[in-house]
Design an enzyme around this catalytic site. Sequence first.
Site, PDB file in Angstrom:
ATOM      1  N   HIS A   1      -1.174   5.613   8.695  1.00  0.00           N
ATOM      2  CA  HIS A   1      -1.004   4.405   7.899  1.00  0.00           C
ATOM      3  C   HIS A   1      -0.605   4.759   6.476  1.00  0.00           C
ATOM      4  O   HIS A   1      -0.688   5.918   6.055  1.00  0.00           O
ATOM      5  CB  HIS A   1      -2.285   3.567   7.923  1.00  0.00           C
ATOM      6  CG  HIS A   1      -2.059   2.104   7.775  1.00  0.00           C
ATOM      7  ND1 HIS A   1      -2.372   1.414   6.635  1.00  0.00           N
ATOM      8  CD2 HIS A   1      -1.520   1.195   8.635  1.00  0.00           C
ATOM      9  CE1 HIS A   1      -2.067   0.135   6.790  1.00  0.00           C
ATOM     10  NE2 HIS A   1      -1.542  -0.022   7.993  1.00  0.00           N
TER      11      HIS A   1
ATOM     12  N   ASP B   1      -5.848   0.073  -4.529  1.00  0.00           N
ATOM     13  CA  ASP B   1      -4.401   0.221  -4.655  1.00  0.00           C
ATOM     14  C   ASP B   1      -3.749  -1.078  -5.122  1.00  0.00           C
ATOM     15  O   ASP B   1      -2.800  -1.085  -5.882  1.00  0.00           O
ATOM     16  CB  ASP B   1      -3.783   0.692  -3.337  1.00  0.00           C
ATOM     17  CG  ASP B   1      -4.225  -0.132  -2.128  1.00  0.00           C
ATOM     18  OD1 ASP B   1      -5.095  -1.006  -2.273  1.00  0.00           O
ATOM     19  OD2 ASP B   1      -3.707   0.116  -1.020  1.00  0.00           O
ATOM     20  N   HIS B   2      -4.316  -2.200  -4.677  1.00  0.00           N
ATOM     21  CA  HIS B   2      -3.804  -3.525  -5.046  1.00  0.00           C
ATOM     22  C   HIS B   2      -4.903  -4.524  -4.761  1.00  0.00           C
ATOM     23  O   HIS B   2      -5.983  -4.172  -4.267  1.00  0.00           O
ATOM     24  CB  HIS B   2      -2.537  -3.877  -4.243  1.00  0.00           C
ATOM     25  CG  HIS B   2      -2.761  -3.809  -2.761  1.00  0.00           C
ATOM     26  ND1 HIS B   2      -3.484  -4.755  -2.061  1.00  0.00           N
ATOM     27  CD2 HIS B   2      -2.397  -2.877  -1.836  1.00  0.00           C
ATOM     28  CE1 HIS B   2      -3.540  -4.422  -0.791  1.00  0.00           C
ATOM     29  NE2 HIS B   2      -2.888  -3.277  -0.618  1.00  0.00           N
TER      30      HIS B   2
ATOM     31  N   SER C   1       0.810  -1.222   0.000  1.00  0.00           N
ATOM     32  CA  SER C   1       0.000   0.000   0.000  1.00  0.00           C
ATOM     33  C   SER C   1       0.842   1.271   0.000  1.00  0.00           C
ATOM     34  O   SER C   1       0.347   2.339  -0.379  1.00  0.00           O
ATOM     35  CB  SER C   1      -0.936   0.008   1.210  1.00  0.00           C
ATOM     36  OG  SER C   1      -1.862  -1.045   1.135  1.00  0.00           O
TER      37      SER C   1
ATOM     38  N   GLU D   1      -9.731   6.065  17.620  1.00  0.00           N
ATOM     39  CA  GLU D   1      -9.149   4.887  18.241  1.00  0.00           C
ATOM     40  C   GLU D   1      -7.648   5.118  18.454  1.00  0.00           C
ATOM     41  O   GLU D   1      -7.044   5.945  17.768  1.00  0.00           O
ATOM     42  CB  GLU D   1      -9.341   3.643  17.368  1.00  0.00           C
ATOM     43  CG  GLU D   1     -10.771   3.141  17.266  1.00  0.00           C
ATOM     44  CD  GLU D   1     -11.302   2.541  18.561  1.00  0.00           C
ATOM     45  OE1 GLU D   1     -10.494   2.052  19.378  1.00  0.00           O
ATOM     46  OE2 GLU D   1     -12.534   2.559  18.760  1.00  0.00           O
TER      47      GLU D   1
ATOM     48  N   GLU E   1     -10.396   6.769   2.486  1.00  0.00           N
ATOM     49  CA  GLU E   1      -9.886   5.405   2.354  1.00  0.00           C
ATOM     50  C   GLU E   1     -10.703   4.411   3.164  1.00  0.00           C
ATOM     51  O   GLU E   1     -10.887   4.562   4.374  1.00  0.00           O
ATOM     52  CB  GLU E   1      -8.431   5.320   2.839  1.00  0.00           C
ATOM     53  CG  GLU E   1      -7.849   3.912   2.671  1.00  0.00           C
ATOM     54  CD  GLU E   1      -6.641   3.633   3.543  1.00  0.00           C
ATOM     55  OE1 GLU E   1      -5.887   2.699   3.206  1.00  0.00           O
ATOM     56  OE2 GLU E   1      -6.453   4.329   4.566  1.00  0.00           O
TER      57      GLU E   1
ATOM     58  N   GLU F   1     -10.315   6.653  26.061  1.00  0.00           N
ATOM     59  CA  GLU F   1     -11.357   5.641  25.913  1.00  0.00           C
ATOM     60  C   GLU F   1     -10.994   4.326  26.601  1.00  0.00           C
ATOM     61  O   GLU F   1     -11.869   3.615  27.106  1.00  0.00           O
ATOM     62  CB  GLU F   1     -11.616   5.387  24.430  1.00  0.00           C
ATOM     63  CG  GLU F   1     -12.816   4.516  24.138  1.00  0.00           C
ATOM     64  CD  GLU F   1     -13.126   4.438  22.658  1.00  0.00           C
ATOM     65  OE1 GLU F   1     -14.087   3.738  22.285  1.00  0.00           O
ATOM     66  OE2 GLU F   1     -12.408   5.088  21.851  1.00  0.00           O
TER      67      GLU F   1
ATOM     68  N   ASP G   1      -8.488  -4.271   3.249  1.00  0.00           N
ATOM     69  CA  ASP G   1      -7.178  -4.924   3.158  1.00  0.00           C
ATOM     70  C   ASP G   1      -6.864  -5.729   4.410  1.00  0.00           C
ATOM     71  O   ASP G   1      -6.424  -6.880   4.339  1.00  0.00           O
ATOM     72  CB  ASP G   1      -6.121  -3.844   2.924  1.00  0.00           C
ATOM     73  CG  ASP G   1      -4.698  -4.349   3.099  1.00  0.00           C
ATOM     74  OD1 ASP G   1      -4.158  -4.912   2.142  1.00  0.00           O
ATOM     75  OD2 ASP G   1      -4.135  -4.159   4.203  1.00  0.00           O
TER      76      ASP G   1
ATOM     77  N   THR H   1      -1.599   4.625   3.275  1.00  0.00           N
ATOM     78  CA  THR H   1      -2.358   5.416   2.300  1.00  0.00           C
ATOM     79  C   THR H   1      -2.489   6.878   2.705  1.00  0.00           C
ATOM     80  O   THR H   1      -2.073   7.765   1.953  1.00  0.00           O
ATOM     81  CB  THR H   1      -3.740   4.788   2.050  1.00  0.00           C
ATOM     82  OG1 THR H   1      -3.564   3.456   1.550  1.00  0.00           O
ATOM     83  CG2 THR H   1      -4.535   5.603   1.049  1.00  0.00           C
TER      84      THR H   1
END
Length: 536
Positions: free
Chosen positions: A170, A375-376, A109, A288, A329, A233, A334, A172
């Site tokens: 991440h 992307d893949h 990615s 998160e 995204e 949280e 994935d 992307t």
Amino acid sequence: MESKLVALFLLLAFSSCSAKVQEENPEFWRSQARVTLQSVLDRKLNTNVAKNILFFLGDGMGITTYTAARILKGQLQNQTGEETVMTMDTFPNVGLAKTYSVDFQIADSAATATAYLCGVKTNLNTIGVSAAARNGACKTQRGNEVTSILKWAKDAGKSVGIVTTTRVQHATPATSYAHSASRKWYSDADMPEAAKKDGCTDIASQMLKNTDIDVIIGGGRKYMTPRGTKDPEYPADFSSRGKRKDGRNLIDEWQKMKIGKVARYVWNQTDFSAVDPETTDYLMALFEPGDLRFEVERDPKMDPSIVETTEKAIRILQKNPKGFFLLVEGGRIDQAHHAGRASMALHEAVALDYAIAKGLELTNEEETLTVVMADHSHPFTFNGYPFRGQSILGKSPLWAQDMLPYTTLMYGNGPGHKLTNGKRPDLRNVDTKTKDYVQMAAVPTESATHSGEDVAVLARGPMAHLFQGVQEQNYIAHAMAYAACVGADLRHCQAQTVAPALQTAFTHAGNSAGGVQGFTMLSCLLSALMVDLVLM
């Protein structure tokens, strides 16, 4: 052989009995085709300059995933599923993109994101740098940075944003704003000391430094706060606590950078719902410590859906009279595939399709270019001879030679490879439709890998006809930029079509800034050795 033919005949006979009555009439198909043909003949090219770009990326959403998600979406609506029309299906312009990276036949990615966002193909595991940079080697990064269409749009005066279901650091989303010899350098705690001494910085800190991003929505709180900081949280969960060694609180720093503007930081649904797009200039929403929860496990009281986050982002960004660029995204498609969990992956893809529908609803196609792509892909297969309308998560009615059933969805490799005394598991009494079921795999790997086939690219809006044919993946960034008149090629808004002169000189000397001479077998092998065993 004869017995197989008899079984196939009976299969087809029973299948035809369940078909819709109208589909038995040839005129049903002829009239449908006539309507479709006329709609294609009536199309007019939209050659406007794109004020806005909505870019939806389904991470790992190969064509098999796309097809299976379509069926699942219909079946969730009590339809047979195969004939369902996804929002993605309504895009009139469709092409294919080649996904290989400079050093690997099958990419990750990071390399793919650098291609479709920065317009340059690169090496595995690297983001926002050219192929002259090497995986994990900080010294090769310097001087080989490449910028993304998000920055080009910001430099043109547009508002920009990222929405993801993963952590915002991440591969992307990170490629839209960061330059890193390793996609794994989420925070400074994830970096080797040598890389820090050589002047490289972590991805989270670059999110504040490199580009003034108006909207940031996703996960990744723990990469933003000092080591040991309790998560709001999950205060008792040590794995959710802050990771940074440098003591910086990037959330506090971000808020201080926005003094004089209405900037909101939120981490839960209640505060997110209270954000008024009309009065908000900047939004950072991190729901998160790491990646967001899968859609089917999401607590709607705590975390918004990708539809909600997409809507909030668009409503904030579209106030800019010069337009916006938004990357959305669906990143956990994935991650579900890596785990061999087809149900999870397909539900994530369906959620992304609903987000695309919301994006189209909130924008004007005359001025907004909307692009959807993967992307893949993954080694994910759709096989057997299931009856029409059979659950996409079910089993083939024809059993294998070992006289055991198998699922219509499975993987070429992954954690689902299970043999006992040389035999496959007996699935006759197994519910394969649950969210936690791990699909069978032909080859045992801890995590399912990616696969290398071309991925679909779909487009509608201004200059959407540019997204046709089979293209290199890095072409996508240039086509989007041309349509919106951002970046270096401004011919579209200047009513020119003659190709500009090449601005880059290629020499045999290589890039002196990084001290890298062209490719050698040794450098390729070193790059391969440094790739993580599991690419997520």
